[in-house]
Design an enzyme around this catalytic site. Structure first.
Site, PDB file in Angstrom:
ATOM      1  CE  LYS A 165      20.304 -18.319 -14.136  1.00  0.00           C
ATOM      2  NZ  LYS A 165      19.031 -18.531 -13.425  1.00  0.00           N
TER       3      LYS A 165
ATOM      4  NE  ARG B 202      10.320 -20.356 -11.619  1.00  0.00           N
ATOM      5  CZ  ARG B 202       9.010 -20.518 -11.868  1.00  0.00           C
ATOM      6  NH1 ARG B 202       8.467 -19.915 -12.905  1.00  0.00           N
ATOM      7  NH2 ARG B 202       8.250 -21.253 -11.090  1.00  0.00           N
TER       8      ARG B 202
ATOM      9  CB  CYS C 132      14.078 -20.156 -18.964  1.00  0.00           C
ATOM     10  SG  CYS C 132      15.556 -19.133 -18.882  1.00  0.00           S
TER      11      CYS C 132
ATOM     12  CB  VAL D 114      14.954 -31.419 -14.456  1.00  0.00           C
ATOM     13  CG1 VAL D 114      14.641 -30.302 -13.458  1.00  0.00           C
ATOM     14  CG2 VAL D 114      15.990 -32.388 -13.882  1.00  0.00           C
TER      15      VAL D 114
HETATM   16  C1  EPZ Z   1      16.206 -23.655 -10.254  1.00  0.00           C
HETATM   17  O1  EPZ Z   1      14.904 -23.403 -10.786  1.00  0.00           O
HETATM   18  C2  EPZ Z   1      17.174 -22.946 -11.206  1.00  0.00           C
HETATM   19  N1  EPZ Z   1      16.838 -21.539 -11.269  1.00  0.00           N
HETATM   20  C3  EPZ Z   1      17.051 -23.545 -12.612  1.00  0.00           C
HETATM   21  O2  EPZ Z   1      18.033 -22.945 -13.461  1.00  0.00           O
HETATM   22  C4  EPZ Z   1      17.360 -25.026 -12.546  1.00  0.00           C
HETATM   23  O3  EPZ Z   1      17.148 -25.604 -13.802  1.00  0.00           O
HETATM   24  C5  EPZ Z   1      16.411 -25.699 -11.519  1.00  0.00           C
HETATM   25  O4  EPZ Z   1      16.505 -25.065 -10.232  1.00  0.00           O
HETATM   26  C6  EPZ Z   1      16.725 -27.174 -11.343  1.00  0.00           C
HETATM   27  O5  EPZ Z   1      18.006 -27.369 -10.880  1.00  0.00           O
HETATM   28  C7  EPZ Z   1      17.232 -20.740 -10.265  1.00  0.00           C
HETATM   29  O6  EPZ Z   1      17.839 -21.164  -9.287  1.00  0.00           O
HETATM   30  C8  EPZ Z   1      16.890 -19.284 -10.384  1.00  0.00           C
HETATM   31  P1  EPZ Z   1      12.787 -26.461  -9.418  1.00  0.00           P
HETATM   32  P2  EPZ Z   1      13.586 -23.741  -9.942  1.00  0.00           P
HETATM   33  O7  EPZ Z   1      11.814 -25.872  -8.467  1.00  0.00           O
HETATM   34  O8  EPZ Z   1      13.873 -23.546  -8.502  1.00  0.00           O
HETATM   35  C9  EPZ Z   1       8.729 -28.602 -10.824  1.00  0.00           C
HETATM   36  C10 EPZ Z   1      18.863 -21.796 -15.355  1.00  0.00           C
HETATM   37  O9  EPZ Z   1      18.930 -22.014 -16.579  1.00  0.00           O
HETATM   38  N2  EPZ Z   1       8.027 -27.814  -9.779  1.00  0.00           N
HETATM   39  O10 EPZ Z   1      13.853 -27.331  -8.894  1.00  0.00           O
HETATM   40  O11 EPZ Z   1      12.459 -23.006 -10.558  1.00  0.00           O
HETATM   41  C11 EPZ Z   1       9.208 -27.702 -11.972  1.00  0.00           C
HETATM   42  O12 EPZ Z   1       8.186 -27.400 -12.866  1.00  0.00           O
HETATM   43  C12 EPZ Z   1      17.578 -22.151 -14.572  1.00  0.00           C
HETATM   44  O13 EPZ Z   1      19.781 -21.308 -14.682  1.00  0.00           O
HETATM   45  C13 EPZ Z   1       6.658 -28.014  -9.601  1.00  0.00           C
HETATM   46  O14 EPZ Z   1       6.038 -28.836 -10.285  1.00  0.00           O
HETATM   47  O15 EPZ Z   1      13.458 -25.304 -10.293  1.00  0.00           O
HETATM   48  C14 EPZ Z   1      10.325 -28.539 -12.573  1.00  0.00           C
HETATM   49  O16 EPZ Z   1       9.788 -29.495 -13.447  1.00  0.00           O
HETATM   50  C15 EPZ Z   1      16.545 -22.786 -15.441  1.00  0.00           C
HETATM   51  N3  EPZ Z   1       6.025 -27.259  -8.655  1.00  0.00           N
HETATM   52  C16 EPZ Z   1      10.912 -29.217 -11.349  1.00  0.00           C
HETATM   53  O17 EPZ Z   1       9.928 -29.172 -10.313  1.00  0.00           O
HETATM   54  C17 EPZ Z   1       6.696 -26.332  -7.864  1.00  0.00           C
HETATM   55  O18 EPZ Z   1       6.072 -25.662  -7.031  1.00  0.00           O
HETATM   56  C18 EPZ Z   1      12.219 -28.574 -10.846  1.00  0.00           C
HETATM   57  O19 EPZ Z   1      11.965 -27.230 -10.564  1.00  0.00           O
HETATM   58  C19 EPZ Z   1       8.085 -26.153  -8.065  1.00  0.00           C
HETATM   59  C20 EPZ Z   1       8.738 -26.901  -9.032  1.00  0.00           C
END
Ligand code: EPZ
Length: 440
Positions: A23, A97, A121, A333
């Site tokens: 996914k 997203r 989520c 995370v």
């Molecule tokens: C991806 O989300 C996955 N979703 C998430 O899976 C997964 O938990 C996450 O990566 C971490 O591995 C998809 O790929 C669709 P991040 P993403 O940007 O890209 C902060 C599931 O259950 N952040 O790595 O949105 C953020 O708030 C989902 O399958 C900022 O602060 O995750 C978080 O605390 C849930 N500013 C951290 O970084 C930003 O501009 C990691 O987010 C971007 C992110």
């Protein structure tokens, strides 16, 4: 009419499930096709909601998307793509997203992009500040309005030297999908290096991109003028695999996960063994089973790859309610990923949440007002309850708790699980679960 899932607990899950493409990769691979000047083919595509959402979003931008009726393999033809109306993007963005990752490809192809209000989520604030910052560094102009964000590239997009404050998966994908056709060199430091990132890089390289990943989380992209199409088989969903593995532990069952790949699950398998779970790897998948002896408690910290992944945390916490002793889980995370424990506590679990960083290292959320550590005491007997699903992984965790519990559970909001778990009702049936879906 909303769906209601009635679960009779107490039966071990036994049998085999086939897990297909990730996914967290497949929708991004579909977006990458928009960068090409020729059609692309994507195989191992699961029939999940997020794929439907991206199919709609691509089609309103003029991309032809054909799914093979038997295999669900996709053919994506971007040759007649165009900019879509903001209202249409808004209508089709749904609870995902992914629309934010259309920015780079749409700016390269049509000079502009629009980001509606994003879903996903509710496991934290989930800001997009890193995404907007990297796009600005490429030379994009970001205009925020009450209906969304309009992004344009009046002077084109140029390579840049970038450092992420945190190795965000989404922001790294944003850079990859923008830098490949930008003018010149892009260097991204502190990048995410998840298996899904490497699979996306493999796809872009097939299309003609030049991308180098260094061992210090630096990714170097040499922009090119034109990209072709790709033919790719998506990596297996390691998060769904880990979920079924936890289900085997929680229900004292035995599940063979066809398609599971050991190399993408190293941290999970180490933890699984430490708790007392058994697994056996073969060429086509991995068998996971409860060995019949007491599960052991542990101290666990989620982290970016190659650490223990945050999406594995929730199903595994259910298993830790059955361990003999006190476990500690430090979620580093997402700041708000323990909401699902409320229902587990109503089922009899002993879980206390804390604001402190109860792990080996302080994280971004320490000293701030987030309940991001959990102390879990076990073993407890879970009792059936009425549950409303909060998010994707929380929902799957509630399902396996209900399957392990004494008595009946009535689960609502179950549709969320379709976003990331393909044919989960059929799979539960194949594993001997006593579940009935009805309308209410
Ligand atoms: C991806 O989300 C996955 N979703 C998430 O899976 C997964 O938990 C996450 O990566 C971490 O591995 C998809 O790929 C669709 P991040 P993403 O940007 O890209 C902060 C599931 O259950 N952040 O790595 O949105 C953020 O708030 C989902 O399958 C900022 O602060 O995750 C978080 O605390 C849930 N500013 C951290 O970084 C930003 O501009 C990691 O987010 C971007 C992110």
């Amino acid at each position: 009419m909303a769906k209601l899932l009635t679960v009779q607990g107490g039966k071990p899950l036994e049998g085999s499930v086939h897990v297909r493409g990730a996914k967290n990769l497949v929708p991004k691979a579909m977006v990458a096709a928009l960068l090409g000047s020729e059609p692309s083919q994507l195989r191992n595509v699961p029939a999940i909601k997020d794929v439907e959402i991206v199919t709609n979003l691509l089609q309103i931008h003029g991309v032809k998307v054909e799914a093979d009726p038997v295999t669900n393999d996709l053919t994506l033809d971007p040759r007649e793509s165009y900019s879509a109306a903001h209202s249409e993007i808004d209508a089709y963005a749904g609870d995902s997203r992914i629309p934010i990752l259309f920015c780079g490809p749409l700016m390269h192809q049509h000079g502009e992009a629009f980001i509606p209000d994003l879903g996903g989520c509710r496991i934290g604030d989930r800001p997009i500040d890193y995404h907007l910052e990297v796009l600005r560094n490429f030379g994009a102009v970001v205009d925020k309005s009450p209906t969304g964000i309009h992004i344009s590239a009046p002077r084109g997009l140029k390579g840049a030297k970038l450092t992420l404050p945190y190795p965000s998966v989404g922001a790294t994908e944003q850079v990859l999908l923008t830098a490949v056709l930008a003018e010149g060199i892009t260097e991204l430091e502190n990048a995410a290096v998840e298996p899904e990132i490497h699979d996306l890089i493999a796809i872009l390289q097939q299309m003609g991109a030049i991308i180098t990943v260094y061992t210090d989380r630096t990714i170097r992209i040499e922009g090119v003028d034109r990209l072709s199409g790709y033919r790719h088989r998506a990596i297996t969903d390691r998060n769904e695999t880990a979920s079924w593995a936890s289900a085997a532990l929680v229900t004292q069952g035995d599940i063979y996960v066809k398609g599971a790949a050991q190399r993408d699950l190293m941290a999970f398998l180490n933890t699984y063994r430490k708790i007392g779970g058994e697994f056996a790897v073969d060429d086509d998948g991995i068998r996971f089973w409860h060995a019949g002896h007491a599960l052991k408690p542990l101290v666990l910290e989620t982290d970016v790859h190659p650490g223990f992944m945050t999406d594995w945390q929730q199903p595994l916490v259910v298993a830790l309610t059955q361990a003999h002793g006190v476990s500690i889980v430090h979620e580093t995370v997402y700041e708000n990923r323990f909401g699902f424990t409320e229902a587990l506590k109503r089922m009899g679990a002993s879980i206390q949440l804390h604001r402190e960083c109860l792990g080996s290292s302080p994280c971004r959320f320490g000293q701030r007002n987030f309940l991001h550590s959990a102390v879990i005491s076990g073993p407890v007997e879970l009792q059936g309850a009425d549950i409303d699903v909060p998010d994707l992984r929380g929902g799957f965790s509630h399902l396996i708790a209900a399957l392990a519990a004494n008595g009946t559970s009535r689960v609502t909001g179950i549709e969320v699980i379709n976003r990331g778990y393909e044919h989960f009702m059929d799979k539960l049936g194949d594993l001997g679960a006593d579940v009935v879906m009805s309308e209410r």
